[in-house]
Design a protein around this motif. Structure first.
Motif, PDB file in Angstrom:
ATOM      1  N   ILE A  44       0.836  -1.210   0.000  1.00 24.08           N
ATOM      2  CA  ILE A  44       0.000   0.000   0.000  1.00 24.08           C
ATOM      3  C   ILE A  44       0.868   1.257   0.000  1.00 24.08           C
ATOM      4  O   ILE A  44       0.633   2.187  -0.778  1.00 24.08           O
ATOM      5  CB  ILE A  44      -0.965  -0.020   1.204  1.00 24.08           C
ATOM      6  CG1 ILE A  44      -2.047  -1.077   0.989  1.00 24.08           C
ATOM      7  CG2 ILE A  44      -1.595   1.349   1.426  1.00 24.08           C
ATOM      8  CD1 ILE A  44      -2.920  -1.326   2.203  1.00 24.08           C
ATOM      9  N   LEU A  45       1.890   1.301   0.852  1.00 22.41           N
ATOM     10  CA  LEU A  45       2.759   2.486   0.904  1.00 22.41           C
ATOM     11  C   LEU A  45       3.556   2.662  -0.386  1.00 22.41           C
ATOM     12  O   LEU A  45       3.749   3.793  -0.860  1.00 22.41           O
ATOM     13  CB  LEU A  45       3.695   2.396   2.111  1.00 22.41           C
ATOM     14  CG  LEU A  45       3.028   2.597   3.464  1.00 22.41           C
ATOM     15  CD1 LEU A  45       3.992   2.281   4.600  1.00 22.41           C
ATOM     16  CD2 LEU A  45       2.498   4.020   3.588  1.00 22.41           C
ATOM     17  N   PHE A  46       4.024   1.555  -0.960  1.00 19.01           N
ATOM     18  CA  PHE A  46       4.772   1.634  -2.222  1.00 19.01           C
ATOM     19  C   PHE A  46       3.884   2.178  -3.337  1.00 19.01           C
ATOM     20  O   PHE A  46       4.286   3.091  -4.076  1.00 19.01           O
ATOM     21  CB  PHE A  46       5.318   0.249  -2.592  1.00 19.01           C
ATOM     22  CG  PHE A  46       6.071   0.221  -3.884  1.00 19.01           C
ATOM     23  CD1 PHE A  46       7.389   0.639  -3.941  1.00 19.01           C
ATOM     24  CD2 PHE A  46       5.457  -0.223  -5.049  1.00 19.01           C
ATOM     25  CE1 PHE A  46       8.085   0.621  -5.133  1.00 19.01           C
ATOM     26  CE2 PHE A  46       6.145  -0.240  -6.249  1.00 19.01           C
ATOM     27  CZ  PHE A  46       7.460   0.180  -6.302  1.00 19.01           C
ATOM     28  N   SER A  49       3.158   5.836  -2.794  1.00 21.07           N
ATOM     29  CA  SER A  49       4.319   6.673  -3.148  1.00 21.07           C
ATOM     30  C   SER A  49       4.448   6.815  -4.663  1.00 21.07           C
ATOM     31  O   SER A  49       4.715   7.909  -5.176  1.00 21.07           O
ATOM     32  CB  SER A  49       5.600   6.064  -2.598  1.00 21.07           C
ATOM     33  OG  SER A  49       5.594   6.083  -1.204  1.00 21.07           O
ATOM     34  N   LYS A  50       4.270   5.718  -5.411  1.00 19.71           N
ATOM     35  CA  LYS A  50       4.385   5.771  -6.875  1.00 19.71           C
ATOM     36  C   LYS A  50       3.232   6.553  -7.488  1.00 19.71           C
ATOM     37  O   LYS A  50       3.423   7.307  -8.440  1.00 19.71           O
ATOM     38  CB  LYS A  50       4.428   4.354  -7.470  1.00 19.71           C
ATOM     39  CG  LYS A  50       5.701   3.617  -7.147  1.00 19.71           C
ATOM     40  CD  LYS A  50       6.879   4.383  -7.709  1.00 19.71           C
ATOM     41  CE  LYS A  50       8.181   3.735  -7.364  1.00 19.71           C
ATOM     42  NZ  LYS A  50       9.329   4.505  -7.782  1.00 19.71           N
ATOM     43  N   ALA A  51       2.039   6.410  -6.931  1.00 16.60           N
ATOM     44  CA  ALA A  51       0.881   7.135  -7.462  1.00 16.60           C
ATOM     45  C   ALA A  51       1.038   8.632  -7.227  1.00 16.60           C
ATOM     46  O   ALA A  51       0.596   9.447  -8.064  1.00 16.60           O
ATOM     47  CB  ALA A  51      -0.406   6.626  -6.821  1.00 16.60           C
ATOM     48  N   LYS A  57       1.654  14.933  -6.314  1.00 17.51           N
ATOM     49  CA  LYS A  57       1.391  15.187  -4.893  1.00 17.51           C
ATOM     50  C   LYS A  57       2.603  14.721  -4.097  1.00 17.51           C
ATOM     51  O   LYS A  57       3.431  13.952  -4.580  1.00 17.51           O
ATOM     52  CB  LYS A  57       0.144  14.433  -4.422  1.00 17.51           C
ATOM     53  CG  LYS A  57      -1.142  15.024  -4.923  1.00 17.51           C
ATOM     54  CD  LYS A  57      -2.258  14.630  -4.021  1.00 17.51           C
ATOM     55  CE  LYS A  57      -3.486  15.447  -4.378  1.00 17.51           C
ATOM     56  NZ  LYS A  57      -4.443  15.434  -3.330  1.00 17.51           N
ATOM     57  N   SER A  58       2.676  15.190  -2.871  1.00 20.35           N
ATOM     58  CA  SER A  58       3.813  14.781  -2.038  1.00 20.35           C
ATOM     59  C   SER A  58       3.608  13.338  -1.563  1.00 20.35           C
ATOM     60  O   SER A  58       2.485  12.922  -1.291  1.00 20.35           O
ATOM     61  CB  SER A  58       3.956  15.721  -0.839  1.00 20.35           C
ATOM     62  OG  SER A  58       2.807  15.665  -0.033  1.00 20.35           O
TER      63      SER A  58
END
Length: 182
Positions: A44-46, A49-51, A57-58
């Motif tokens: 989910i975090l990966f 971050s890629k999205a 967005k940050s």
């Protein structure tokens, strides 16, 4: 633990029940559960971050986690102190200096072995959690009745120990005590 905040107490009880059902009834294993949880979190975090790079967005703020050395040392010292205290009690019992403590330890270990042979460890932890979550509330509610019953029980236990001491323990031969040499 005293159910002052019913939402938090109910949530904790629900979470413990869900974990017990997951591990005990469904047959899920702890290591598998932890690994799957970490995999899901990392994916989910990966993806997040890629999205974020595609939509300008940050990326998510993930705090840096580190355990302070002084807290780790303090935890190790506390654990060492408690283990040394337990070893000292076991040594004192093994040397036979206090018959009452010896009988208490033997009875406690025997009771623990009986419970351990009939109950799974996770179930035992769950029962302990439920007990710690409900008994204080019940004690607070019925304190006077519980205290009166406990006084009667302690008087009966002392009476039974006196009978045991009179009939059995006092008849155990003891050798003369030798002076300790340092």
């Amino acid at each position: 633990m005293l159910w002052r905040d019913k939402k938090i107490s109910g949530g904790a009880l629900s979470a413990a029940t869900a974990i017990w059902v997951l591990f005990e009834l469904v047959g899920y294993h702890l290591l598998t559960f932890v690994c799957h949880g970490l995999i899901l979190s990392l994916v989910i975090l990966f993806l997040w971050s890629k999205a974020c790079t595609f939509i300008n967005k940050s990326p998510p703020r993930i705090p840096e986690v580190s355990i302070p050395e002084d807290q780790a040392v303090q935890a190790a010292r506390t654990l060492r102190y408690e283990m040394n205290r337990a070893f000292a009690v076991l040594r004192e019992v093994a040397l036979g200096r206090d018959v009452k403590k010896f009988l208490t330890v033997i009875a406690g270990l025997w009771l623990l072995s009986m419970v351990g042979s009939s109950v799974n460890f996770l179930t035992l932890v769950y029962i302990l959690f439920l007990t710690l979550h409900t008994v204080p509330v019940l004690y607070e509610k019925y304190e006077d009745k519980v205290d009166a019953a406990a006084e009667k029980a302690m008087a009966e236990i002392k009476k039974q120990y006196a009978v045991l001491d009179d009939k059995v323990l006092s008849k155990i031969p003891r050798g003369p005590l030798k002076d300790k040499k340092h």
